[in-house]
Scaffold this motif. Structure first.
Motif, PDB file in Angstrom:
ATOM      1  N   LEU A 362     -14.482  27.136  -7.775  1.00 42.83           N
ATOM      2  CA  LEU A 362     -14.536  26.643  -6.396  1.00 42.83           C
ATOM      3  C   LEU A 362     -14.242  25.147  -6.346  1.00 42.83           C
ATOM      4  O   LEU A 362     -13.562  24.665  -5.427  1.00 42.83           O
ATOM      5  N   ARG A 363     -14.726  24.403  -7.340  1.00 43.50           N
ATOM      6  CA  ARG A 363     -14.437  22.968  -7.407  1.00 43.50           C
ATOM      7  C   ARG A 363     -12.934  22.730  -7.578  1.00 43.50           C
ATOM      8  O   ARG A 363     -12.378  21.771  -7.017  1.00 43.50           O
ATOM      9  N   LEU A 364     -12.268  23.585  -8.341  1.00 41.53           N
ATOM     10  CA  LEU A 364     -10.815  23.492  -8.481  1.00 41.53           C
ATOM     11  C   LEU A 364     -10.130  23.618  -7.123  1.00 41.53           C
ATOM     12  O   LEU A 364      -9.210  22.861  -6.798  1.00 41.53           O
ATOM     13  N   ALA A 365     -10.576  24.613  -6.352  1.00 45.65           N
ATOM     14  CA  ALA A 365      -9.997  24.821  -5.020  1.00 45.65           C
ATOM     15  C   ALA A 365     -10.277  23.636  -4.118  1.00 45.65           C
ATOM     16  O   ALA A 365      -9.405  23.185  -3.361  1.00 45.65           O
ATOM     17  N   LEU A 366     -11.494  23.099  -4.194  1.00 42.78           N
ATOM     18  CA  LEU A 366     -11.843  21.942  -3.372  1.00 42.78           C
ATOM     19  C   LEU A 366     -11.000  20.731  -3.759  1.00 42.78           C
ATOM     20  O   LEU A 366     -10.551  19.981  -2.889  1.00 42.78           O
ATOM     21  N   ASP A 367     -10.773  20.541  -5.045  1.00 44.45           N
ATOM     22  CA  ASP A 367      -9.923  19.430  -5.477  1.00 44.45           C
ATOM     23  C   ASP A 367      -8.499  19.579  -4.958  1.00 44.45           C
ATOM     24  O   ASP A 367      -7.842  18.603  -4.594  1.00 44.45           O
ATOM     25  N   GLN A 368      -8.003  20.821  -4.940  1.00 40.34           N
ATOM     26  CA  GLN A 368      -6.658  21.063  -4.416  1.00 40.34           C
ATOM     27  C   GLN A 368      -6.567  20.640  -2.953  1.00 40.34           C
ATOM     28  O   GLN A 368      -5.614  19.960  -2.539  1.00 40.34           O
ATOM     29  N   VAL A 369      -7.568  21.000  -2.166  1.00 39.56           N
ATOM     30  CA  VAL A 369      -7.585  20.642  -0.750  1.00 39.56           C
ATOM     31  C   VAL A 369      -7.750  19.131  -0.582  1.00 39.56           C
ATOM     32  O   VAL A 369      -7.111  18.513   0.279  1.00 39.56           O
ATOM     33  N   GLU A 370      -8.610  18.539  -1.391  1.00 40.98           N
ATOM     34  CA  GLU A 370      -8.820  17.096  -1.276  1.00 40.98           C
ATOM     35  C   GLU A 370      -7.553  16.310  -1.626  1.00 40.98           C
ATOM     36  O   GLU A 370      -7.293  15.253  -1.055  1.00 40.98           O
ATOM     37  N   GLU A 371      -6.779  16.804  -2.567  1.00 44.33           N
ATOM     38  CA  GLU A 371      -5.505  16.148  -2.872  1.00 44.33           C
ATOM     39  C   GLU A 371      -4.592  16.166  -1.646  1.00 44.33           C
ATOM     40  O   GLU A 371      -3.845  15.220  -1.398  1.00 44.33           O
ATOM     41  N   GLU A 372      -4.641  17.254  -0.896  1.00 48.35           N
ATOM     42  CA  GLU A 372      -3.814  17.344   0.303  1.00 48.35           C
ATOM     43  C   GLU A 372      -4.374  16.484   1.433  1.00 48.35           C
ATOM     44  O   GLU A 372      -3.627  15.832   2.157  1.00 48.35           O
ATOM     45  N   LEU A 373      -5.700  16.484   1.577  1.00 46.72           N
ATOM     46  CA  LEU A 373      -6.320  15.748   2.677  1.00 46.72           C
ATOM     47  C   LEU A 373      -6.290  14.243   2.439  1.00 46.72           C
ATOM     48  O   LEU A 373      -6.016  13.465   3.363  1.00 46.72           O
ATOM     49  N   PHE A 374      -6.582  13.842   1.201  1.00 45.86           N
ATOM     50  CA  PHE A 374      -6.739  12.424   0.919  1.00 45.86           C
ATOM     51  C   PHE A 374      -5.524  11.827   0.215  1.00 45.86           C
ATOM     52  O   PHE A 374      -5.309  10.626   0.274  1.00 45.86           O
ATOM     53  N   ALA A 375      -4.764  12.620  -0.468  1.00 45.93           N
ATOM     54  CA  ALA A 375      -3.410  12.317  -0.947  1.00 45.93           C
ATOM     55  C   ALA A 375      -3.264  11.061  -1.781  1.00 45.93           C
ATOM     56  O   ALA A 375      -2.543  11.064  -2.760  1.00 45.93           O
ATOM     57  N   VAL A 376      -3.893   9.956  -1.395  1.00 46.70           N
ATOM     58  CA  VAL A 376      -3.669   8.704  -2.106  1.00 46.70           C
ATOM     59  C   VAL A 376      -4.456   8.638  -3.405  1.00 46.70           C
ATOM     60  O   VAL A 376      -4.302   7.697  -4.171  1.00 46.70           O
ATOM     61  N   GLU A 377      -5.309   9.632  -3.674  1.00 46.60           N
ATOM     62  CA  GLU A 377      -6.060   9.656  -4.918  1.00 46.60           C
ATOM     63  C   GLU A 377      -5.743  10.934  -5.669  1.00 46.60           C
ATOM     64  O   GLU A 377      -5.424  11.958  -5.095  1.00 46.60           O
ATOM     65  N   LYS A 378      -5.851  10.862  -7.007  1.00 45.18           N
ATOM     66  CA  LYS A 378      -5.739  12.042  -7.843  1.00 45.18           C
ATOM     67  C   LYS A 378      -7.131  12.572  -8.146  1.00 45.18           C
ATOM     68  O   LYS A 378      -8.056  11.814  -8.375  1.00 45.18           O
ATOM     69  N   SER A 379      -7.271  13.882  -8.156  1.00 47.28           N
ATOM     70  CA  SER A 379      -8.576  14.472  -8.415  1.00 47.28           C
ATOM     71  C   SER A 379      -8.843  14.525  -9.912  1.00 47.28           C
ATOM     72  O   SER A 379      -7.964  14.315 -10.736  1.00 47.28           O
ATOM     73  N   VAL A 380     -10.079  14.846 -10.279  1.00 47.26           N
ATOM     74  CA  VAL A 380     -10.438  14.923 -11.687  1.00 47.26           C
ATOM     75  C   VAL A 380      -9.777  16.110 -12.368  1.00 47.26           C
ATOM     76  O   VAL A 380      -9.748  16.179 -13.595  1.00 47.26           O
ATOM     77  N   THR A 381      -9.258  17.068 -11.617  1.00 47.23           N
ATOM     78  CA  THR A 381      -8.670  18.249 -12.245  1.00 47.23           C
ATOM     79  C   THR A 381      -7.156  18.282 -12.150  1.00 47.23           C
ATOM     80  O   THR A 381      -6.540  19.267 -12.544  1.00 47.23           O
TER      81      THR A 381
END
Length: 385
Positions: A362-381
């Protein structure tokens, strides 16, 4: 950020939007004044971003509290619409499929499981995944087209595209294009990760490792695996094979893991949890052969973990998997790490238990969405493509 103000205005707008959206998601119905204070942006900028986000459906105006309505016209309040989309975290295991459902904030709103035989072929196992997802969505009243990202935790060495390069724990798993097969079932991104890596993410997010960015999660079993975070980022290794400590016995050509817990000389099947549990039960009753088998198992696990700790120097080792709750595992591990390691790490048992892999997915999925929403940062995954 100063050097960006004279650059690409669309990038600046995107940064402002990400900053405001992150603040909205973290707050409880903030006002424009609250958002201006938290973000450091000007009020006109914040107001413009909020109006834009309302147009996308990610933000809505929150209802004023009853007391505030009686006092005259209250300040407008806003909230992040976590219900604007949904996320799935899926664990594909040897004996079960586990699924978690959340909104865009990662808060779990539904869960489900389906049993599956350890001998089930790949197609049957994937059918169980689809059935578990369909059942959960139906019970939660969530339309399938509201899914924005899916994370999957699976045994094996998983490549960036979701292909299982090597997967000996499940039948027909080696070479399976798991990511491609699952993407046919969902109209959204699907991220596939090794199960121990997913569990490491989960413990860092919601479990025993929330207070450290340098940690190792050990999936304790007959053939253990491990996932690790370095500086808060998941470490996969060049080809996704980091943490495969279950193969360390090959270096010394010692007994295979399947023979360690055998009390008869015949190897145990790695997925036969009932047979493994019986060996531990016999050891608790004082059976000499079982006691010796358990001691061999614990010693091997200690050596495997010590090798990883010496190489990585983590602050914390979290032990999970089916062996995590067995009597006498953690204390010998602590003692031996103190003996072998220059700087022994803390050792803790998983707080998430059997939910760790699905939670990490689920954290993987959340990181995917956060990359789209926040875009200017890279997620930990985020992965090398």
């Amino acid at each position: 950020m100063g050097q960006l103000t004279g650059g690409d205005p669309s990038l600046l707008r995107r940064i402002n939007s990400a900053v405001v959206l992150r603040a909205l998601r973290a707050a409880q119905s903030p006002t424009l004044t609250d958002l201006t204070r938290v973000t450091g942006l000007s009020r006109p900028t914040v107001e413009g971003v909020v109006e834009q986000l309302m147009g996308t459906g990610l933000v809505v105006e929150a209802e004023a509290e009853e007391g505030a309505r009686r006092q005259g016209r209250p300040a407008r309040r806003f909230r992040f619409r976590a219900e604007a989309g949904h996320l799935l975290g899926i664990e594909i295991g040897s004996h079960r499929i586990a699924v978690l459902l959340s909104g865009l904030d990662g808060r779990v709103i539904g869960a489900g499981t389906k049993d599956v035989a350890e001998t089930a072929p790949a197609d049957e196992r994937l059918d169980k995944v689809r059935a578990a997802v369909a059942d959960l969505l139906r019970r939660a009243g969530v339309p399938r087209d509201s899914l924005r990202a899916v994370g999957v935790g699976s045994p094996g060495i998983v490549e960036a595209d979701g292909t299982v390069r090597l997967g000996t724990a499940l039948p027909e798993w080696t070479g399976l294009p798991l990511g491609e097969r699952l993407r046919r079932s969902f109209r959204c991104p699907v991220q596939v990760e090794n199960d121990a890596n997913a569990a490491a993410l989960a413990e860092h997010w919601k479990g025993a490792a929330q207070d450290t960015d340098d940690m190792v999660f050990v999936m304790a079993g007959l053939s253990p695996g491990a996932g690790s975070l370095i500086g808060g980022r998941l470490h996969r290794g060049y080809g996704g094979a980091a943490g495969e400590i279950g193969a360390l016995h090959l270096l010394g050509r010692e007994a295979t893991p399947e023979k360690l817990l055998s009390t008869t000389g015949e190897p145990l099947h790695p997925l036969d949890e009932q047979a493994v549990a019986e060996v531990f039960a016999m050891a608790r009753r004082g059976d000499e052969r079982a006691v010796a088998a358990v001691e061999r198992f614990i010693q091997r696990l200690v050596h495997d973990v010590a090798a990883l700790v010496l190489a990585m120097d983590p602050e914390l080792v979290v032990v999970g998997g089916w062996a995590a709750g067995l009597d006498g595992v953690l204390d010998p591990l602590r003692r031996e790490l103190e003996r072998y390691c220059l700087r022994p790490p803390r050792v803790a048992q998983s707080l998430l238990g059997e939910a760790a892999v699905a939670t990490g997915a689920l954290r993987l999925a959340l990181d995917q969405v956060e990359e789209e929403l926040f875009a200017v940062e890279k997620s930990v995954t985020s992965r090398r493509r």
